[in-house]
Design a protein around this motif. Sequence first.
Motif, PDB file in Angstrom:
ATOM      1  N   ALA A   1      92.557  68.264  11.649  1.00  0.00           N
ATOM      2  CA  ALA A   1      93.529  67.775  10.675  1.00  0.00           C
ATOM      3  C   ALA A   1      93.161  68.278   9.277  1.00  0.00           C
ATOM      4  O   ALA A   1      94.018  68.729   8.516  1.00  0.00           O
ATOM      5  CB  ALA A   1      93.572  66.253  10.705  1.00  0.00           C
TER       6      ALA A   1
ATOM      7  N   ASP B   1      93.945  71.906   9.196  1.00  0.00           N
ATOM      8  CA  ASP B   1      95.245  72.215   9.787  1.00  0.00           C
ATOM      9  C   ASP B   1      95.125  73.328  10.830  1.00  0.00           C
ATOM     10  O   ASP B   1      95.827  74.349  10.765  1.00  0.00           O
ATOM     11  CB  ASP B   1      96.283  72.569   8.717  1.00  0.00           C
ATOM     12  CG  ASP B   1      97.708  72.578   9.293  1.00  0.00           C
ATOM     13  OD1 ASP B   1      97.932  71.916  10.330  1.00  0.00           O
ATOM     14  OD2 ASP B   1      98.580  73.254   8.716  1.00  0.00           O
TER      15      ASP B   1
ATOM     16  N   ARG C   1      99.844  69.196  17.164  1.00  0.00           N
ATOM     17  CA  ARG C   1      99.858  69.474  15.725  1.00  0.00           C
ATOM     18  C   ARG C   1     101.286  69.346  15.181  1.00  0.00           C
ATOM     19  O   ARG C   1     101.516  68.694  14.165  1.00  0.00           O
ATOM     20  CB  ARG C   1      99.330  70.890  15.524  1.00  0.00           C
ATOM     21  CG  ARG C   1      99.036  71.271  14.109  1.00  0.00           C
ATOM     22  CD  ARG C   1      98.147  72.513  14.157  1.00  0.00           C
ATOM     23  NE  ARG C   1      98.200  73.283  12.954  1.00  0.00           N
ATOM     24  CZ  ARG C   1      98.374  74.610  12.949  1.00  0.00           C
ATOM     25  NH1 ARG C   1      98.542  75.258  14.088  1.00  0.00           N
ATOM     26  NH2 ARG C   1      98.364  75.272  11.818  1.00  0.00           N
TER      27      ARG C   1
ATOM     28  N   GLN D   1      94.556  63.317  19.507  1.00  0.00           N
ATOM     29  CA  GLN D   1      94.530  63.732  18.102  1.00  0.00           C
ATOM     30  C   GLN D   1      95.754  63.370  17.280  1.00  0.00           C
ATOM     31  O   GLN D   1      95.694  63.480  16.049  1.00  0.00           O
ATOM     32  CB  GLN D   1      94.299  65.247  18.004  1.00  0.00           C
ATOM     33  CG  GLN D   1      95.329  66.065  18.790  1.00  0.00           C
ATOM     34  CD  GLN D   1      94.949  67.539  18.892  1.00  0.00           C
ATOM     35  OE1 GLN D   1      95.342  68.315  18.052  1.00  0.00           O
ATOM     36  NE2 GLN D   1      94.191  67.892  19.910  1.00  0.00           N
TER      37      GLN D   1
ATOM     38  N   ARG E   1      95.748  62.892  13.159  1.00  0.00           N
ATOM     39  CA  ARG E   1      96.451  63.868  12.310  1.00  0.00           C
ATOM     40  C   ARG E   1      97.481  63.182  11.418  1.00  0.00           C
ATOM     41  O   ARG E   1      97.633  63.532  10.247  1.00  0.00           O
ATOM     42  CB  ARG E   1      97.133  64.928  13.184  1.00  0.00           C
ATOM     43  CG  ARG E   1      96.176  65.947  13.795  1.00  0.00           C
ATOM     44  CD  ARG E   1      96.982  67.037  14.495  1.00  0.00           C
ATOM     45  NE  ARG E   1      96.193  67.959  15.277  1.00  0.00           N
ATOM     46  CZ  ARG E   1      95.717  69.125  14.805  1.00  0.00           C
ATOM     47  NH1 ARG E   1      95.930  69.483  13.548  1.00  0.00           N
ATOM     48  NH2 ARG E   1      95.026  69.918  15.595  1.00  0.00           N
TER      49      ARG E   1
ATOM     50  N   GLU F   1      95.623  61.359   8.622  1.00  0.00           N
ATOM     51  CA  GLU F   1      95.134  62.293   7.600  1.00  0.00           C
ATOM     52  C   GLU F   1      96.281  62.810   6.734  1.00  0.00           C
ATOM     53  O   GLU F   1      96.134  62.956   5.523  1.00  0.00           O
ATOM     54  CB  GLU F   1      94.388  63.450   8.263  1.00  0.00           C
ATOM     55  CG  GLU F   1      93.021  63.053   8.795  1.00  0.00           C
ATOM     56  CD  GLU F   1      92.027  62.741   7.671  1.00  0.00           C
ATOM     57  OE1 GLU F   1      91.580  63.671   6.991  1.00  0.00           O
ATOM     58  OE2 GLU F   1      91.716  61.550   7.473  1.00  0.00           O
TER      59      GLU F   1
END
Lengths: 329, 258
Positions: free
Chosen positions: A105, A108, B97, B133, B137, B140
């Motif tokens: 994170a 990225d 992501r 995750q 993520r 954050e």
Amino acid sequence: MILCLLEHEAGVPTQVGAEAVGFAGTLAARLGEPLEVVALGPGAEAALVRAPAGDVLHAGLVDLAGYAPRAWAHALADLLDRGGVSAVLAPGSERGNEVMAYLAARRDLPLATNCVSVTPGDPWALTRNRWAGSLFEDAELGGDAPRLLTVTLGATRPGPEPGTAPAGEVRRLPTHADTDDLRVVVGEEVPPSGEGVSLADARVIVSGGRGVGGEEGFGLLEELAGLLGAAVGCSRVVTSEGWRPHRDQVGQTGTRVAPDLYIACGISGAIQHMVGCKSAKKILAINTDPDAPIMAKADYSVVGDLHAVVPAIVEELRRVRAGEGRCPW
Amino acid sequence: MALRVLVAVKRVPAVGGKIVVTDDGREVDTRFLGFTMSPHEECALEEAVRLVQTHGGESTVLTLGPPESEEQLRYALSLGIDRAVLLETSGQEAGPRATAAEIAAAIGALEAANGPFGLLLFGNEAPDTGDFQVGIRVAEALGRPCVTGVKHLEVGDDHLVAWRDHGAAQELYRVGLPAVIAVKEGLNLPRYPSLPGRLKAKSKPLDRHPVSPAGDALRTVGLRLPPAEARRTVPLGTGAEAATRVVEVLDELGVLAR
């Protein structure tokens, strides 16, 4: 270079932690790059001395009282800032995956968790677990270095035995943890209660599923478990029905167990259950349905109603023990 | 103090005794399967309903997925969640992501419109992709603290206390609100939907927003079954008569010694 986070418990590398370092060592050798091993938190230096490999050893955050995932990720990010890192690896454990998620994170970057195999190239090819290992995903990881990966338990054997690798000098990392990093820190650790045989440590587990039929049905399983010094486990339907507490659940969202013998009573054998017990050395399944999935996944099977079979086993055990003429006390 | 809680869930196939992969090796064959969500996420929904009952406020469920994900959102609404948001894709799988980026952006927009969430709840990991995750993520991206693997939660006015297992021990974390918590099954015992709950769910607000999650440098090539575990099953008999043979086997395995 390849960077690997060494997971340890108070200075002793964990099984999956040692395996990840072995995995990283193989990858480094294949790329002809050095391996740098990083251990963090109290006991980091001791863990590195016991670690199976590493050309360069880094210890960091040794003065931090407890585990702090974001601060750990920050320490890894500092090492990335030097440049030249092809990949960062960590064990696919709760902590390994967590720290790497923070690192991913922060930078990225993509993160491939729970890898089974990794082949460098352009792009890198990797295989990772889906459904907790019931299915494999083949994937490509393109883009620029560093690649972030975690390694699943059992993907490789641990590296060389401690002491057989050239023992590098342990370097102490400077700490740059900031206030945001320290917002999430273990505040207190409550030790286990130590009552009874825990699922994780049991040599034998007597486990029940829907076929047990209700809370009281577990009395039969308790009786058999008592005679075998076993722990009692269960499948997910049992905890959703409230027949047993969640801590007894074996499976993907419960406990993963590895006893010498797992006796599955009235459990159908859904994949979410089997990932929890497949590490058992032997599985004995008792089920009314000869076509239940578990019957093909077990080493031994008994077709029948557990309410008849389990009491018969209990009786036979008592008979055999009485016949031995030995007084148990 | 009223608490606004958001729970993120994911539609996944309800796989049973075995997984079948489609002929092209691209995905799980779901022709004969229903769909569900993670047990972790069912606990997150239950916790949100209880927290809003205790503290007042409002609960929202959010998912990113194909249009059919409405089924999981309606299920959440039937349990007592107040409103739902569907970040609607055209069915392609989004990586962790891109998923986190879309969810963080959506939360930003929801907060700008309706006020901040005190608590964002996630399942610890998706049962299918197991990325471990997305919650971190999102935390954050939004600058909030995150605790994962949580199996017990106590929420106060301006902070929360979260417990998680570490081996056989338990770890306690104390963080300020707003916060992100990734929970595990065992947090609570989720309720089943009631009939009135199901009826009410039909008329609760469900907002759809089309999204096109970005591709990623990490790309799935295909799915396959792992090499089969070599276990050959020895039948020990039928019914109570099998007990003699079972006890002989227990003896052979050396588990009778005390």
